[in-house]
Design a protein around this motif. Structure first.
Motif, short mmCIF file in Angstrom:
data_model
loop_
_atom_site.label_atom_id
_atom_site.label_comp_id
_atom_site.label_asym_id
_atom_site.label_seq_id
_atom_site.Cartn_x
_atom_site.Cartn_y
_atom_site.Cartn_z
N SER A 333 0.90 -1.24 0.14
CA SER A 333 -0.01 -0.20 0.01
C SER A 333 0.66 1.37 -0.09
N ARG A 334 2.12 1.25 0.73
CA ARG A 334 2.78 2.48 0.78
C ARG A 334 3.51 2.39 -0.60
N VAL A 335 3.72 1.46 -1.34
CA VAL A 335 4.57 1.64 -2.71
C VAL A 335 3.37 2.20 -3.47
N ALA A 336 2.23 1.81 -3.58
CA ALA A 336 1.37 2.23 -4.35
C ALA A 336 1.16 3.87 -4.11
N MET A 337 1.22 4.27 -3.00
CA MET A 337 0.94 5.79 -2.65
C MET A 337 2.18 6.37 -2.95
N VAL A 338 3.40 5.71 -2.79
CA VAL A 338 4.59 6.54 -3.45
C VAL A 338 4.72 6.62 -4.99
N LEU A 339 4.13 5.74 -5.75
CA LEU A 339 4.15 5.63 -7.15
C LEU A 339 3.05 6.96 -7.46
N ALA A 340 2.04 7.02 -6.59
CA ALA A 340 0.93 8.26 -6.90
C ALA A 340 1.79 9.58 -6.83
N GLU A 343 4.06 10.63 -9.48
CA GLU A 343 3.52 11.15 -10.93
C GLU A 343 2.86 12.27 -10.53
N ARG A 344 2.33 12.65 -9.59
CA ARG A 344 1.63 13.92 -9.22
C ARG A 344 2.35 15.05 -8.60
N ARG A 345 3.41 14.75 -7.91
CA ARG A 345 4.36 15.61 -7.39
C ARG A 345 5.62 16.02 -7.99
N ALA A 346 6.16 14.88 -8.68
CA ALA A 346 7.49 14.99 -9.16
C ALA A 346 7.36 15.02 -10.66
N GLY A 347 6.16 14.66 -11.37
CA GLY A 347 6.11 14.70 -12.65
C GLY A 347 6.78 13.41 -13.39
N ILE A 348 6.77 12.64 -12.68
CA ILE A 348 7.40 11.16 -13.41
C ILE A 348 6.25 9.97 -13.46
N ALA A 349 6.12 9.97 -14.70
CA ALA A 349 4.69 9.00 -14.83
C ALA A 349 4.97 7.55 -14.63
N GLU A 396 10.01 9.85 5.14
CA GLU A 396 8.71 9.46 4.87
C GLU A 396 7.98 10.61 3.98
N LEU A 397 7.40 10.04 3.00
CA LEU A 397 6.65 11.16 1.90
C LEU A 397 5.35 11.49 2.40
N SER A 398 5.07 12.40 2.27
CA SER A 398 3.48 13.09 2.49
C SER A 398 2.71 13.14 1.21
N LEU A 399 1.65 13.20 0.98
CA LEU A 399 0.82 13.22 -0.04
C LEU A 399 1.11 14.50 -0.91
N ALA A 400 1.48 15.47 -0.07
CA ALA A 400 1.90 16.96 -0.77
C ALA A 400 3.30 16.79 -1.37
N GLY A 401 3.76 15.81 -1.15
CA GLY A 401 5.42 15.76 -1.96
C GLY A 401 6.43 16.11 -0.97
N LEU A 432 10.36 16.07 -2.27
CA LEU A 432 10.74 14.97 -3.18
C LEU A 432 11.22 15.66 -4.32
N ARG A 433 10.75 16.36 -4.86
CA ARG A 433 11.29 17.15 -6.21
C ARG A 433 12.90 17.58 -5.83
N SER A 434 13.03 18.09 -4.64
CA SER A 434 14.30 18.74 -4.44
C SER A 434 15.36 17.48 -4.35
N ALA A 435 14.95 16.52 -3.48
CA ALA A 435 15.81 15.34 -3.04
C ALA A 435 16.16 14.69 -4.34
N LEU A 436 15.41 14.32 -5.46
CA LEU A 436 15.63 13.83 -6.57
C LEU A 436 16.80 14.75 -7.62
N SER A 437 16.50 15.77 -7.43
CA SER A 437 17.30 16.75 -8.07
C SER A 437 18.76 16.90 -7.36
N ASP A 438 18.75 16.75 -6.14
CA ASP A 438 20.11 16.58 -5.34
C ASP A 438 21.00 15.22 -5.80
#
Length: 461
Positions: A333-340, A343-349, A396-401, A432-438
């Protein structure tokens, strides 16, 4: 006309006190089997207990005058077992060890018995499930033979007590409490009344003689200790031995410990020669090859141990209308949430891809601290970017990214530095976007801009 007083209930549950007018095999309140017993009608007489003077030397004293010199901890000879117990076995302690069938409880306790015997202390191993020849064969295979290790195969409680009087051991191991019966109680071995009587008698012997007793307990289908719940209340320490049958790794945890903490974890490995301690399991959950796209290392917390765990992800184009999500060792369930969130907060489909996510070594990593490592691994698999071996991710990731802090963050960073990780990506990256860029800047070898200078439309990974 006087009304007739209804008859009192004739049967009562010995576990929870539930009453019924007729006998039933299962209590309607606590759902325990074999605990409903007949009880005579109340007579109205009130029985009182006469006060008795305490025995000499057992009078109540101020707690400040009581010392612990008479109860020093004794090493069992198995360091990981001592770690879980809080530093060793306390004289007079009653220890309950439970676990799934075939996980290695008897093998572990035979190793504990042999290691204790090698220190010069006499051990009595009472096996009610195996014959002496069967235990001897396992002892030869695991090199657990010693002259101070005494073996008895008995299912009668009185006979086991007789062996204790004859051998005069420093440690008693009973395998198991569900297969030993007392002649004072009606019913077969394993029934709640028998388990309660056997455990209470062994614990009384342990306290009266200062003799530590280790009792093996069976478990039910849902993993709980079989028998009455009072069994766990009576003993001093409750340990659970667990492990995946597909792997050789085993963990022992303390669910209750009157003499130490309950957040310690002991690591063992099942080998052809028995069970072996794993004092430093840091390299068990990491791959040994070069960094590949779709991998990321997180720092997990097992009790008070910080362990590096590698999360691997594989993504391919979906050929079916509903993409597959296969997860092993992580919370699906957490993996499904991370995938969402990706896609929504980091722009990775990710909605049109089959996603496979797993941990290395078969370890279960279900805490929220794995969210960021899962996101980095999946993003790296999609973008074909390898995360350097010097980087680990915890958060830990929140739904807001946003990246939220996790428990024991300082200990995780300290363990990562000890293992040679130069950077730990965590809640200090904010999003999450900043972490991926770093991580991308580190992976590509360029110095990226600060998070405030990044454009929100820039691809993060």
């Amino acid at each position: 006309m006087a009304t007739r007083r209804p008859a009192p209930p004739a049967f009562v549950c010995s576990e929870c006190g539930w009453t019924t007018a007729k006998w039933v095999g299962r209590c309607g309140e606590c759902q325990q089997w074999g605990t409903v017993q007949e009880q005579g009608a109340k007579t109205g007489l009130v029985r009182q207990t006469e006060a008795t003077a305490p025995l000499a030397g057992r009078a109540a004293r101020p707690i400040t005058q009581i010392t612990t010199a008479d109860a020093p901890r004794r090493s069992s000879g198995v360091g990981e077992f001592d770690r879980v117990l809080g530093g060793g076995i306390v004289p007079g302690a009653a220890i309950l060890l439970s676990g799934e069938p075939g996980v290695g409880k008897s093998t572990l306790l035979l190793e504990v018995a042999a290691s204790t015997a090698r220190t010069g202390r006499r051990v009595l191993y009472a096996s009610a499930e195996e014959s002496p020849a069967q235990v001897r064969l396992r002892a030869e295979r695991t090199n657990a033979l010693h002259d101070e290790l005494y073996l008895a195969s008995e299912t009668d409680l009185a006979t086991i007590l007789g062996h204790i009087d004859d051998v005069k051991p420093d440690l008693v191991i009973v395998d198991s409490v569900q297969t030993v019966a007392s002649g004072l109680i009606d019913g077969a071995a394993g029934q709640p009344s028998q388990v309660r009587e056997v455990a209470a008698t062994l614990i009384r012997v342990a306290k009266d003689r200062g003799l530590p007793v280790i009792i093996v307990g069976h478990v039910t289908k849902d993993g709980q200790v079989a028998g009455p719940r009072v069994l766990e209340h009576l003993v001093d320490v409750v340990c659970h031995f667990e492990g995946d049958r597909q792997t050789s790794l085993r963990f022992i945890r303390a669910l209750k410990n009157r003499f130490g903490p309950t957040d310690e974890v002991g690591c063992f490995e099942m080998t052809g020669a028995g069970i072996a301690e794993v004092p430093d399991p840091s390299g068990l959950f990491l791959s040994q090859g070069a960094a590949e796209p779709g991998t990321c290392v997180a720092i997990a917390l097992e009790g008070r141990r910080a362990l590096p765990v590698e999360v691997q992800a594989l993504t391919i184009e979906a050929n079916a209308p509903n993409p597959r999500r296969v997860v092993h060792g992580l919370d699906s369930s957490r993996v499904a949430m991370v995938l969402a969130i990706l896609e929504r907060r980091a722009g990775i489909a990710t909605s049109k891809l089959d996603v496979y996510v797993s941990t290395v070594g078969g370890v279960r990593f279900t805490e929220p601290a794995a969210d960021l490592a899962i996101a980095v691994a999946v993003a790296g698999s999609i973008q074909q970017l390898s995360v350097p071996r010097t980087i680990s991710a915890v958060g830990e990731l929140s739904l807001a990214g946003e990246i939220r802090p996790v428990t024991q963050a300082a200990q995780r960073r300290s363990e990562a530095a000890r293992l040679g990780y130069q950077q730990v990506v965590d809640d200090r990256s904010k999003t999450l976007r900043s972490a991926l860029s770093d991580i991308r800047s580190r992976a590509t070898g360029r110095r990226d801009r600060t998070p405030a200078q990044r454009s929100s439309a820039e691809a993060p990974f």
